[in-house]
Motif scaffolding. Structure first.
Motif, PDB file in Angstrom:
ATOM      1  N   ASP A 146      -4.857   8.536   2.345  1.00 40.00           N
ATOM      2  CA  ASP A 146      -5.998   7.950   1.841  1.00 40.00           C
ATOM      3  C   ASP A 146      -6.667   6.435   2.296  1.00 40.00           C
ATOM      4  O   ASP A 146      -6.863   5.803   1.827  1.00 40.00           O
ATOM      5  CB  ASP A 146      -6.041   8.333   0.343  1.00 40.00           C
ATOM      6  N   LYS A 147      -5.478   5.978   2.600  1.00 43.49           N
ATOM      7  CA  LYS A 147      -4.896   4.394   3.076  1.00 43.49           C
ATOM      8  C   LYS A 147      -6.225   4.428   3.843  1.00 43.49           C
ATOM      9  O   LYS A 147      -6.346   2.828   4.021  1.00 43.49           O
ATOM     10  CB  LYS A 147      -4.086   4.159   3.690  1.00 43.49           C
ATOM     11  N   GLU A 204       3.412   6.707   2.960  1.00 43.14           N
ATOM     12  CA  GLU A 204       1.814   5.773   2.056  1.00 43.14           C
ATOM     13  C   GLU A 204       0.433   6.644   1.246  1.00 43.14           C
ATOM     14  O   GLU A 204      -0.142   5.735   0.789  1.00 43.14           O
ATOM     15  CB  GLU A 204       0.954   4.448   3.060  1.00 43.14           C
ATOM     16  N   LEU A 229      -9.014   4.998   3.580  1.00 43.66           N
ATOM     17  CA  LEU A 229     -10.624   4.485   2.778  1.00 43.66           C
ATOM     18  C   LEU A 229     -10.397   2.925   2.390  1.00 43.66           C
ATOM     19  O   LEU A 229     -11.024   2.979   1.535  1.00 43.66           O
ATOM     20  CB  LEU A 229     -10.739   5.866   1.549  1.00 43.66           C
ATOM     21  N   LYS A 230      -9.088   3.185   1.585  1.00 42.12           N
ATOM     22  CA  LYS A 230      -9.563   1.758   1.136  1.00 42.12           C
ATOM     23  C   LYS A 230      -8.293   0.524   1.661  1.00 42.12           C
ATOM     24  O   LYS A 230      -9.183  -0.788   1.144  1.00 42.12           O
ATOM     25  CB  LYS A 230      -7.774   2.061   0.423  1.00 42.12           C
ATOM     26  N   TYR A 231      -7.993   0.642   3.162  1.00 42.57           N
ATOM     27  CA  TYR A 231      -7.895  -0.789   3.653  1.00 42.57           C
ATOM     28  C   TYR A 231      -9.042  -0.436   5.542  1.00 42.57           C
ATOM     29  O   TYR A 231      -7.969  -0.583   6.354  1.00 42.57           O
ATOM     30  CB  TYR A 231      -6.634  -1.044   3.848  1.00 42.57           C
ATOM     31  N   PRO A 284       0.902  -1.063   0.425  1.00 45.69           N
ATOM     32  CA  PRO A 284      -0.067   0.117   0.389  1.00 45.69           C
ATOM     33  C   PRO A 284       0.912   1.449   0.259  1.00 45.69           C
ATOM     34  O   PRO A 284       1.738   1.100   1.204  1.00 45.69           O
ATOM     35  CB  PRO A 284      -1.230   0.132   1.002  1.00 45.69           C
ATOM     36  N   GLY A 285       0.710   2.027  -1.045  1.00 44.55           N
ATOM     37  CA  GLY A 285       0.699   3.200  -0.531  1.00 44.55           C
ATOM     38  C   GLY A 285       2.501   3.120  -1.386  1.00 44.55           C
ATOM     39  O   GLY A 285       3.125   4.220  -1.387  1.00 44.55           O
ATOM     40  N   ALA A 286       2.744   2.637  -2.056  1.00 48.12           N
ATOM     41  CA  ALA A 286       4.330   2.742  -2.928  1.00 48.12           C
ATOM     42  C   ALA A 286       4.258   3.409  -3.796  1.00 48.12           C
ATOM     43  O   ALA A 286       5.179   3.676  -4.954  1.00 48.12           O
ATOM     44  CB  ALA A 286       4.816   0.990  -3.087  1.00 48.12           C
ATOM     45  N   ASP A 294      -9.164  -2.465  -5.369  1.00 44.54           N
ATOM     46  CA  ASP A 294      -9.196  -2.525  -3.695  1.00 44.54           C
ATOM     47  C   ASP A 294     -10.575  -3.128  -2.725  1.00 44.54           C
ATOM     48  O   ASP A 294     -11.403  -3.327  -3.931  1.00 44.54           O
ATOM     49  CB  ASP A 294      -9.220  -0.165  -3.834  1.00 44.54           C
ATOM     50  N   ILE A 295     -10.111  -2.944  -2.023  1.00 45.88           N
ATOM     51  CA  ILE A 295     -10.941  -3.353  -0.683  1.00 45.88           C
ATOM     52  C   ILE A 295     -12.778  -2.750  -0.943  1.00 45.88           C
ATOM     53  O   ILE A 295     -12.935  -3.040  -0.710  1.00 45.88           O
ATOM     54  CB  ILE A 295     -10.374  -3.497   0.661  1.00 45.88           C
ATOM     55  N   ASP A 296     -11.553  -1.702  -0.871  1.00 47.57           N
ATOM     56  CA  ASP A 296     -13.054   0.067  -0.466  1.00 47.57           C
ATOM     57  C   ASP A 296     -12.901   0.915  -1.678  1.00 47.57           C
ATOM     58  O   ASP A 296     -11.505   0.873  -1.849  1.00 47.57           O
ATOM     59  CB  ASP A 296     -13.525  -0.333   1.050  1.00 47.57           C
ATOM     60  N   SER A 297     -12.997   2.352  -1.502  1.00 47.27           N
ATOM     61  CA  SER A 297     -13.144   3.207  -1.919  1.00 47.27           C
ATOM     62  C   SER A 297     -13.003   3.429  -3.401  1.00 47.27           C
ATOM     63  O   SER A 297     -12.743   2.078  -3.658  1.00 47.27           O
ATOM     64  CB  SER A 297     -11.741   3.891  -1.738  1.00 47.27           C
ATOM     65  N   LYS A 335       9.560   6.607  -5.464  1.00 51.32           N
ATOM     66  CA  LYS A 335      10.424   8.039  -4.513  1.00 51.32           C
ATOM     67  C   LYS A 335      11.560   8.292  -4.629  1.00 51.32           C
ATOM     68  O   LYS A 335      12.006   7.755  -3.328  1.00 51.32           O
ATOM     69  CB  LYS A 335       9.613   7.288  -3.710  1.00 51.32           C
ATOM     70  N   VAL A 375     -10.930   5.873  -4.892  1.00 49.22           N
ATOM     71  CA  VAL A 375     -10.257   7.027  -5.211  1.00 49.22           C
ATOM     72  C   VAL A 375      -9.188   6.908  -6.043  1.00 49.22           C
ATOM     73  O   VAL A 375      -9.279   8.008  -7.185  1.00 49.22           O
ATOM     74  CB  VAL A 375      -9.229   7.547  -3.274  1.00 49.22           C
TER      75      VAL A 375
END
Lengths: 228, 228
Positions: free
Chosen positions: B149-150, B146, B152-154, A42-44, A69-72, A168, A74
């Protein structure tokens, strides 16, 4: 008004995912659609990398994106801003996509006129590596803040990926990240993997990733013709 | 010579993990050992946070650490440097620990003389949230790189955690991270959660986390006495 749909995908009924993944690959070959599976923690930076990559490829390939995604929603919202065809998949809590879940996504996305479909898998460095999605190639992102020891701790993901984007790199001064040590650990697991340092934020390295994708799609289309 | 052992834990045989987790909690209560389960994505800073937290707690609590990873012993090696009792658990590819796997770790660690055992779970923002380990409290780390918004997704991980450490705040200038938006998203899922901004690198906020742990252990020991 949103320019994408959100699809609730169902858990698979197939016992043999590997067999089903091969079947999906054959189906997509017939349609001439190259499927790329993009994985990371997540977030990479999967979604930001995709927005830049779409921009770099849009004159050469017609691209569809599936955001899992599991949810959202965005991520689909972000991708919709690029003008690419996109769909948001909700996994119903599942930590990965398998071939049948990917097929459900592709059916809902529609492949008409597309050359390339990129699946942004659920953010997870463990489980997605265990399930063949039916993709032609697997791409993964490791971001600098995660640390250079990740190949030691999560070896399977690095083993099954065809290309590793180290993202990054613009923040490299802020974190202790030994590129050479990381690359050596990755190459020990997977000597054939291509490693591309990128910054999705500044755009550095994205051209190289776009070239890598174009090369893969070209080679795969050539295989098509030879067999046809 | 290493000052820790590496244990290969076996997959659980128990069908009902929730029941088994309650049983483990009761076993640990009898021994007077508080179990804290620490979760996050890969590379969010669990091990660095632990080294600083051990230093902050070592005059007040006798601590044992269980480092769970799919592979490698780098984390146990780091923790061994602090002088704390530590054991490395290998999950055999598993993406999380359940109660029985945790029990195997605790038996191998040994709880004699310990007040607190901290389980550093496998780096994964999805699966560990689904399995009760038998811990008294759950702690999680989200790191600034990360993204905000995490939640929202997890959502599940944020829902089942008692405390959220927002780590790498020293790098906040480098990344777009909206603390207020993140906190609002988390509190919507879990109004009772405590949110502590930290930098495991500089040590900022670690005292507040150490105080939180001491308070939890004290309250739990008091519950013990009242029931006894």
């Amino acid at each position: 008004m949103d320019s994408f749909r959100v699809i609730e995908i169902k858990q698979s009924v197939f016992a043999d995912n590997n067999k089903d993944a091969d079947a999906l690959r054959a189906e997509l070959k017939q349609k001439g659609v190259f499927l790329l599976n993009l994985m990371s923690s997540p977030g990479a930076g999967k979604t930001t990398t995709l927005t830049k990559t779409i921009a770099a490829l849009k004159d050469d390939l017609k691209i569809g994106i599936m955001e899992a995604d599991i949810d959202s929603d965005v991520d689909a919202r972000t991708i919709a801003g690029t003008g690419a065809k996109v769909i948001q998949l909700h996994t119903g809590g599942m930590c990965h996509l398998d071939a049948d879940m990917t097929r459900q996504g592709i059916r809902n996305l529609g492949t008409e006129g597309l050359d390339l479909v990129i699946l942004e898998n659920v953010g997870n460095l463990v489980c997605p590596a265990e399930f063949d999605t039916g993709s032609v190639k697997n791409a993964m992102i490791l971001s600098v803040p995660e640390g250079d020891d990740k190949p030691l701790k999560y070896p399977l993901m690095f083993t099954i990926s065809d290309v590793l984007l180290i993202n990054k790199i613009d923040a490299a001064d802020y974190f202790d990240f030994d590129f050479d040590a990381c690359a050596a650990r990755v190459k020990k697991l997977n000597p054939a993997i291509e490693i591309i340092p990128i910054s999705a934020k500044t755009g550095e390295g994205i051209d190289r990733f776009a070239e890598w994708i174009k090369r893969q799609v070209k080679q795969w289309n050539r295989q098509e013709e030879n067999r046809g």
